[in-house]
Design an enzyme around this catalytic site. Structure first.
Site, PDB file in Angstrom:
ATOM      1  CG  HIS A 194      -2.048  -1.010   1.250  1.00 45.39           C
ATOM      2  ND1 HIS A 194      -1.767  -2.233   1.618  1.00 45.39           N
ATOM      3  CD2 HIS A 194      -3.344  -0.936   0.715  1.00 45.39           C
ATOM      4  CE1 HIS A 194      -2.586  -3.031   1.570  1.00 45.39           C
ATOM      5  NE2 HIS A 194      -3.788  -2.036   1.081  1.00 45.39           N
ATOM      6  CG  ASP A 264      -4.141  -5.438  -4.336  1.00 38.63           C
ATOM      7  OD1 ASP A 264      -5.178  -4.956  -4.022  1.00 38.63           O
ATOM      8  OD2 ASP A 264      -3.484  -6.027  -3.496  1.00 38.63           O
TER       9      ASP A 264
END
Length: 368
Positions: A194, A264
């Site tokens: 992230h 993702d």
């Protein structure tokens, strides 16, 4: 021109805005992902999902709802599901002796509990109109990854595979598809994709023998896969989600996977650099699709504080349209069929009826 709706987007609030409706009508949008900010209570969530389906019945409504710390809806009757590590720990406990022994322990109880978790998860989400949860996590628990941590079942790929298969069985019993993640494995690296670009320097042989083994063992029951934003430099310089080597040659070719592939979230730091160069959302989407993804996720872009309240989504829609017109991206019939195959094929059991359904009540006994 082939119809293919590869983009999964987000929305900002509890109801649809005119801008949300316009984006959801776009032929390149194939679904959306919900977050905790889209939740107030069951009535609101059910109304929101019904409103989305009125726009287009084929839109795939998704959520990250794994259990433990990754569970978007936790109040108003939703069962608190355990982290998957709890099922792995149950597996390792000595089985209880005697038919009337209290408590669940041992491998067989753990697989039953995993099936129950999958069924309760899928049935509760479907009762509110959600089509798909991005679960289970197939990463191995090496103990060093904070972002994976207790989201993983265990360190042993055999235990992970059998518990994940049991969880998938429960989801399928509820009428919900599944999504194994994060291929070929995120558990070995400590960095969080992230906020960074993790690098796993192990050999392909080592990864296939360990982390990627569940994807081969589960290729008959896994309906979709999400690759990791991790670079494995001994295999490819690109992160797995942008690598045709990983997605086509290895996942589909060597491991025999035939389902859908989601990228993702393309807004994550691990997705913002390809071949050592910073890329736009559109460039990232095109790279993921070219590598073999059927769908790409672009999350947290509808918020007013993020890219001007949806400008990132609009830029990708414009960019994909332009790339299609210029022949830089070709829509995929097979990719669209794989997307649609994830939509539930049977009607959901409504919430009040679900609460008194024997199968549901039996499953709750395994989770308590």
């Amino acid at each position: 021109m082939t119809f293919h709706a590869p983009l999964i987007i987000d929305i900002a609030g509890l109801t649809l805005t005119p801008a949300d409706r316009k984006r959801l009508k776009h032929p390149l949008v194939g679904g959306l992902i919900l977050f905790a900010r889209n939740w107030q209570d069951r009535a609101q969530l059910t109304a929101l999902c019904a409103d989305i389906k009125k726009i287009r019945s084929d839109l795939l409504i998704c959520v990250d709802h794994e259990g433990g710390r990754v569970q978007r809806f936790k109040t108003d009757g939703f069962t608190h599901l355990p982290p998957m590590r709890a099922l792995g720990e149950m597996w390792m406990q000595p089985p209880k002796a005697g038919a009337d022994a209290k408590g669940h322990a041992g491998p067989m109880d753990a697989t039953n509990a995993a099936t129950a978790c999958g069924y309760v998860m899928g049935a509760e989400l479907r009762a509110c109109g959600v089509d798909l949860s991005f679960t289970p996590v197939l990463d191995l628990d090496y103990g060093g990854s904070s972002v994976i941590g207790d989201r993983a079942f265990a360190r042993d790929p055999r235990v992970v595979s059998l518990l994940a298969k049991s969880l998938m069985q429960g989801m399928l019993q509820s009428g919900m598809a599944n999504c194994g993640k994060h291929f070929p494995g995120h558990g070995f690296v400590a960095a969080d994709s992230h906020t960074a670009i993790p690098v796993d320097k192990r050999s392909l042989k080592a990864i296939l023998a360990d982390d990627a083994a569940p994807y081969r063992w589960l290729n008959t029951v896994t309906l979709s896969v999400m690759p990791a934003h991790v670079i494995y430099p001994k295999v490819d310089a690109r992160p797995a989600g942008f690598s045709s080597i990983w997605l086509n040659d290895i996942l589909r070719g060597q491991l025999g996977f035939g389902g859908a592939i989601f990228s993702d979230d393309l807004s994550m730091a691990g997705a913002r650099v390809v071949d050592g160069q910073p890329v736009s959302f559109t460039q990232a989407a095109l790279a993921a699709l070219a590598a073999g993804c059927d769908m790409v996720l672009l999350c947290n872009q509808s918020l007013a504080s993020s890219e001007g309240g949806g400008k990132g989504i609009d830029a990708v829609l414009d960019g994909l349209t332009e790339a299609q017109v210029k022949g830089q991206w070709q829509p995929s019939d097979a990719g669209e069929l794989r997307r649609r195959a994830l939509l539930p094929a049977t009607p959901a059991v409504e919430w009040d009826a679900l609460m008194v359904q024997p199968a549901y009540m039996h499953a709750l006994d395994w989770i308590a």
